[in-house]
Write a protein that holds these residues in place. Structure first.
Motif, mmCIF file in Angstrom:
data_model
loop_
_atom_site.group_PDB
_atom_site.id
_atom_site.type_symbol
_atom_site.label_atom_id
_atom_site.label_comp_id
_atom_site.label_asym_id
_atom_site.label_seq_id
_atom_site.Cartn_x
_atom_site.Cartn_y
_atom_site.Cartn_z
ATOM 1 N N LYS A 150 0.832 -1.210 0.000
ATOM 2 C CA LYS A 150 0.000 0.000 0.000
ATOM 3 C C LYS A 150 0.863 1.255 0.000
ATOM 4 C CE LYS A 150 -3.587 -2.276 2.670
ATOM 5 N NZ LYS A 150 -4.246 -2.306 3.981
ATOM 6 N N ALA A 151 1.909 1.265 0.826
ATOM 7 C CA ALA A 151 2.804 2.429 0.886
ATOM 8 C C ALA A 151 3.483 2.651 -0.464
ATOM 9 C CB ALA A 151 3.840 2.244 1.990
ATOM 10 N N THR A 152 3.872 1.582 -1.116
ATOM 11 C CA THR A 152 4.505 1.702 -2.427
ATOM 12 C C THR A 152 3.516 2.256 -3.442
ATOM 13 O OG1 THR A 152 6.001 -0.138 -1.926
ATOM 14 C CG2 THR A 152 5.714 0.439 -4.252
ATOM 15 N N PHE A 153 2.307 1.720 -3.488
ATOM 16 C CA PHE A 153 1.285 2.221 -4.419
ATOM 17 C C PHE A 153 0.951 3.686 -4.138
ATOM 18 C CE2 PHE A 153 -0.221 -2.347 -5.058
ATOM 19 C CZ PHE A 153 0.300 -2.438 -6.340
ATOM 20 N N ARG A 154 1.019 4.106 -2.870
ATOM 21 C CA ARG A 154 0.755 5.512 -2.527
ATOM 22 C C ARG A 154 1.895 6.426 -2.974
ATOM 23 N NH1 ARG A 154 -1.159 3.160 2.485
ATOM 24 N NH2 ARG A 154 -3.423 3.244 2.456
ATOM 25 N N SER A 155 3.090 5.879 -3.104
ATOM 26 C CA SER A 155 4.259 6.708 -3.423
ATOM 27 C C SER A 155 4.538 6.812 -4.923
ATOM 28 C CB SER A 155 5.495 6.170 -2.701
ATOM 29 O OG SER A 155 5.911 4.941 -3.277
ATOM 30 N N ILE A 156 3.889 5.998 -5.731
ATOM 31 C CA ILE A 156 4.156 6.009 -7.170
ATOM 32 C C ILE A 156 3.045 6.757 -7.890
ATOM 33 C CG2 ILE A 156 4.474 4.593 -9.241
ATOM 34 C CD1 ILE A 156 5.565 2.403 -7.392
ATOM 35 N N THR A 157 3.435 7.841 -8.547
ATOM 36 C CA THR A 157 2.458 8.604 -9.322
ATOM 37 C C THR A 157 2.337 7.992 -10.713
ATOM 38 O OG1 THR A 157 4.077 10.140 -10.246
ATOM 39 C CG2 THR A 157 3.058 10.747 -8.114
#
Length: 140
Positions: free
Chosen positions: A115-122
């Motif tokens: 989830k943190a990774t998906f939140r950090s990738i635009t």
């Protein structure tokens, strides 16, 4: 974190639209490219339009076009439109053993990292990655 088919289709579609922001793409065109039902994809695209990520254009030459901000829209913004991301307990029944609880804790931690990774990738970052991979593949 396993994504549902609708979520995956949404991510594919948004990336395609954002790569061609001024171009209208039809549901049939995208469905054919990904080998899915146009009817099924239409539901996904309709949800993306309701979210203000795409705009529906009717008539000849119509379809959908990207109206979001690729530099601000994260992959999680798209995922949350289709997935219940609540951080709640694991969906599977965990055996009431030390091993079961430990494995459930690890699975939960992995989900949080995803989830943190998906939140950090635009979306802009995703498009740059796609472009780099495409250049690398054509050079090989």
């Amino acid at each position: 974190m396993k994504l549902q088919m609708n979520t995956t289709l949404a991510l594919y579609s948004v990336a395609e639209f954002a790569a061609n922001p001024g171009r209208h793409l039809s549901t049939a065109e995208i469905a054919a490219r990904h080998g899915v039902s146009a009817h099924h994809l239409a539901k996904v695209l309709s949800e993306l339009a309701r979210a203000g990520i795409l705009e529906s254009v009717r008539g000849v030459g119509g379809g959908y076009r990207f109206v979001g901000n690729a530099r601000r829209l994260t992959l999680m913004d798209v995922i949350e439109r289709f997935e219940a991301i609540d951080g709640g307990p694991a969906k599977t029944r965990v055996p009431a053993t030390d091993i079961g609880r430990a494995l459930a804790a690890i699975e939960s931690e992995i989900d949080e990292m995803a989830k943190a990774t998906f939140r950090s990738i635009t979306l802009a970052t995703l498009l740059r990655l796609i472009e780099r991979q495409s250049r690398h593949a054509s050079a090989a």
